[in-house]
Structures are given as structure tokens and as C-alpha cells.
Design a protein around this motif. Structure first.
Motif: not given
Length: 231
Positions: A136, A138, A140-141, A144-147, A194
Motif C-alpha cells: 500500500q 499510502y 486510507l482511514t 477516506g482520509t489519505r495518510y 494505491h
């Protein structure tokens, strides 16, 4: 595992202690070395079924691996469906034809010669299971927030090593298969953009007629892979 808003460190007493005295530790280490010397990468698979629960336990073991910031940037897709395995084999062999007909340089092909590889990949359909390893890029919470993920190749590499060891511990064999490129695997396995496929592991029992390349048993001696600075 990352959760949005969790930014506070909380210490937990060490849940498990497995340390031994020096004699038992040495016996355990040397015993494990002898056991791992029995692990082989196999291309000739029996079609004998393997219970899904065994595969799930091996993947769960891989999931215990350490990772950068504990983000666990991996996903494992276990495939037992014959039609899906056939599609993966067709896609892999298409890419292998390009590889062996000029995509690889002469040096690379010469390095592979003692291994005995080629375009045909029957292990992708003979093995009862394929495990596709995804990295992965990155995370995703849940909303849908990307981290950002950290040390992704290193983390996925450690997890894959544990997976291969767990497969061996279960009395099974596998093959580290890395067709390049592997872009067809993401859509086929219904994984998001991703996630990058990095390896296919055919998993099962070895065929009665299974062989391994002689050169594969040539391992570097300890003094070639270990340096020591003593007190």
C-alpha cells in the motif's frame, strides 16, 4: 494500526516473554536453522487441496510483522478459484514472453539460466492457492482520509518473509513469483489503485516428481554474510 486522531503514546507491559537460558537459546536457534534449510522454492505442485484455514493462518502470521509506524502497509489476496488462477497465468505468461524475447538483457537471462525458468508457468494453475502480495503506497482511514505510509518496501518484505516461513512451517511449499510488470493483478484482484502488486506466491504440496535447481542449494557461507565486532 493507524487511526485518525490517535497521537498519544501509551505504554503497554510486555504481553509475552519467550526468552530462554543460553543453552536452550542456542539449541532453538540451531534447530530452526536446520529446519529452514529444508525450505525449498518449488515449481512443481501437486493439485492436492489445501484447506483455506491453513492459508488464512499463514497470512495472519504475516500480519504480525513489524512495520513503519505500525501502519501495516500490506494486503494479501488468496485465490483458489481455478478460472481466476487461469487468468493470472495467462497474464503472467504474456509478460514473460515479452521478457524472454528481448525485454530482459543478456546478463539477466544468463543469470536465470541455471535456475531453469521459462515462459511456461504451470505452477500458477497447478497450485491449489495463489497468494498475491500487495504493498500500500499510502493508507486510507475509514472516512477516506489519505495518510502516508513509511518504509513500505521494508515492511512488506518482512511480512512476506514471515509468510514464506509460515507456509514452510505448515508443511507446504511456495514459489516467489514476480512477473514484471504486474499491473493486471490490481484490477483482477479488485484492489485499489494505491496498492501495488509485488509478488505472487503459489502455495501447496510439492508434486511427487518435484525437483529444484541444483544451484539453488548453493548458499553463501556464514563468513560471507556476517560481520562481527566483539566487545
Amino acid at each position: 494500526m493507524y487511526r485518525k486522531g490517535e497521537v498519544t503514546y501509551r505504554a503497554l507491559p510486555l504481553p509475552d516473554r519467550v526468552q530462554m537460558d543460553e543453552d536452550r537459546s542456542l539449541a532453538a536457534a540451531t534447530g530452526f536453522l536446520a529446519y529452514m534449510r529444508k525450505r525449498h522454492s518449488v515449481r512443481d505442485f501437486s493439485t492436492r487441496p489445501v484447506p483455506e484455514a491453513v492459508i488464512a493462518a499463514c497470512i495472519a502470521a504475516a500480519g504480525t510483522a513489524p512495520s513503519g509506524a505500525n501502519h501495516q502497509p500490506w494486503h494479501f489476496v488468496a485465490i483458489g478459484d481455478p478460472a481466476m488462477k487461469a487468468r493470472i497465468r495467462a497474464g503472467a505468461e504474456e509478460e514473460e514472453r515479452a521478457f524472454y524475447s528481448g525485454g530482459a538483457g543478456d546478463e539477466w537471462l544468463a543469470a536465470l539460466e541455471p535456475i531453469g525458468t521459462g515462459v511456461s508457468k504451470p505452477h500458477l494453475t497447478d497450485a491449489p492457492w495463489l497468494i498475491v502480495v500487495f504493498a500500500q503506497r499510502y493508507g486510507l482511514t475509514e472516512d477516506g482520509t489519505r495518510y502516508k505510509n513509511y518504509y513500505v518496501p521494508e515492511s512488506v518484505g518482512i511480512a512476506t518473509g514471515i509468510l514464506i516461513t509460515a507456509i514452510h512451517h505448515a508443511g507446504l511449499v511456495c514459489l516467489e513469483h514476480t512477473p514484471n510488470p504486474m499491473k493486471f493483478l490490481g484490477p483482477l484482484c479488485e484492489r485499489p489503485e494505491h496498492e501495488k502488486p509485488v509478488m505472487i506466491l503459489p502455495v501447496g504440496y510439492p508434486a511427487d516428481s518435484a525437483t529444484v535447481p541444483e544451484v539453488a542449494k548453493r548458499k553463501k557461507p556464514l563468513d560471507r554474510i556476517m560481520s562481527v565486532f566483539r566487545p
